[in-house]
Design a protein around this motif. Structure first.
Motif, PDB file in Angstrom:
ATOM      1  N   ILE A  62     -22.371  57.183  -6.961  1.00  0.00           N
ATOM      2  CA  ILE A  62     -23.827  57.286  -6.779  1.00  0.00           C
ATOM      3  C   ILE A  62     -24.186  57.400  -5.290  1.00  0.00           C
ATOM      4  O   ILE A  62     -24.942  58.287  -4.889  1.00  0.00           O
ATOM      5  N   GLN A  65     -23.556  60.717  -3.528  1.00  0.00           N
ATOM      6  CA  GLN A  65     -24.477  61.854  -3.655  1.00  0.00           C
ATOM      7  C   GLN A  65     -25.314  62.045  -2.388  1.00  0.00           C
ATOM      8  O   GLN A  65     -25.822  63.130  -2.143  1.00  0.00           O
ATOM      9  N   GLN A  89     -24.826  66.690  -9.142  1.00  0.00           N
ATOM     10  CA  GLN A  89     -25.186  66.194 -10.489  1.00  0.00           C
ATOM     11  C   GLN A  89     -23.964  65.614 -11.207  1.00  0.00           C
ATOM     12  O   GLN A  89     -24.075  64.604 -11.899  1.00  0.00           O
ATOM     13  N   ALA A  92     -23.458  62.087 -10.241  1.00  0.00           N
ATOM     14  CA  ALA A  92     -24.356  61.153 -10.949  1.00  0.00           C
ATOM     15  C   ALA A  92     -23.770  60.837 -12.320  1.00  0.00           C
ATOM     16  O   ALA A  92     -23.736  59.680 -12.749  1.00  0.00           O
ATOM     17  N   ARG A 301     -30.746  53.897  -1.404  1.00  0.00           N
ATOM     18  CA  ARG A 301     -30.507  53.468  -2.797  1.00  0.00           C
ATOM     19  C   ARG A 301     -31.571  52.459  -3.250  1.00  0.00           C
ATOM     20  O   ARG A 301     -32.075  52.531  -4.367  1.00  0.00           O
TER      21      ARG A 301
END
Ligand SMILES: [Fe+2]
Ligand SMILES: [Fe+2]
Length: 330
Positions: A62, A65, A89, A92, A301
């Protein structure tokens, strides 16, 4: 096999004769190559180690990204943009499979995310480095996803069923990621002198952080012996790092780029390269929160999590309303 894995007193793997009947049966299943499934008995240490490892892996997907997302709007062509978007993507998706795998061990995704945001869980130190140029996106795909594959391919054989199955799909996608990175590097390295210089600069900055991705040297690595006996870890850090160097150096040569290590030399006798160790003080410093982007990554985040709060609450409120309506209609 345990005797060979014994390293120090603090990291000692117990022999079968020192285990309870349950522990012994568990270890024997692992030794036979059986998979351990979520509802089955497992030692607390096994569960805890897996939660830490899978959770850290999920967080890395995560947070990973972010450095690449930084370049989606600035990718040089529409095609490169579409490819990068698909890759980010995928990451993710990897995070989600892994949070699900961790949930089967009795920890919720929300709990893991809270631990990350409180600084109590880690993610891979590599993502605390910035992506300064488009060539960095090439270097990240080539080297960072390349190192990730090296780490993850053996984990397809890990003893915990949900983790091993998640790895099978993830590894397929990672090899696409590595190719797209190498393809960017090819374009840059065979392009104008300025483009080639950007490619070389990206390799210079990402080489040692990529080597650090395998973790500290075996002599300084804690928990390794027990994790290997449990088949949570299949190869040692140094074995994987050596494999990565042996695979990557010829790829750098093919690009016409120079690996930033004056001591890099083929060693005929061992059938691999001799190379310089990364600066481990930098590694521990980045892990401790002092890398170039630690604060920025964590803040991004936390902000995403806070910004999404209303939406998560709305989903739950909607689900509650529908459930209430269903009950009223019965
Ligand atoms: Fe990934
Ligand atoms: Fe990837």
């Amino acid at each position: 096999m345990y005797a060979q894995l014994v390293k120090t007193d603090s990291d000692r793997v117990r022999g079968l004769d020192e285990m309870s009947a349950e522990e012994r049966a568990f270890q024997e299943r692992i030794d036979r190559g059986e998979k351990i499934e979520p509802k089955e008995w497992m030692p607390e240490g096994y569960r805890k180690t897996l939660i830490r490892q899978i959770g850290q892996h999920a967080h890395s997907e995560i947070v990973g990204q972010l450095p690449e997302g930084n370049w989606i709007t600035r990718a040089p062509t529409l095609e490169r943009k579409a490819i990068l978007l698909a890759k980010v993507q995928d990451e993710a998706g990897h995070g989600l499979y892994l949070y699900c795998a961790a949930e089967t061990l009795g920890v919720s995704r929300d709990e893991l995310i809270e631990l990350l945001h409180a600084g109590k869980m880690k993610y891979s130190s590599i993502f605390n480095y910035p992506t300064l140029t488009w060539a960095d996106i090439g270097a990240v795909g080539w080297l960072v996803d390349g190192a990730a594959i090296m780490n993850q391919v053996p984990l397809q054989r890990t003893s915990f069923g949900p983790y091993s199955r998640a790895m099978i799909r993830i590894c397929k996608e990672e090899s696409f990621h590595q190719r797209q990175g190498y393809d960017i590097m090819m374009k840059m390295a065979k392009g104008s002198p300025a483009q080639k210089a950007m490619a070389q600069d990206a390799l210079n900055r990402f080489w040692y952080p990529a080597l650090m991705m395998f973790g500290p040297s075996d002599k300084d690595s804690v928990h390794s012996a027990q994790s290997m006996a449990w088949k949570i870890k299949i190869n040692t850090n140094d074995e994987l790092r050596q494999k990565f160097v042996d695979q990557t150096v010829p790829q750098a040569h093919y690009l016409g780029l120079t690996v930033p290590d004056p001591d890099l030399k083929w060693n005929e006798e061992k059938g691999g390269y001799d190379f310089s160790e990364p600066d481990w003080s930098e590694f521990f410093d980045v892990i401790a929160g002092n890398g170039p982007c630690n604060t920025e990554r964590l803040n991004a985040r936390v902000k995403a999590w806070e910004d999404g709060r209303w939406f998560r609450e709305a989903l739950v409120a909607h689900a509650d309303k529908r459930a209430a309506a269903r009950i009223a209609a019965e």
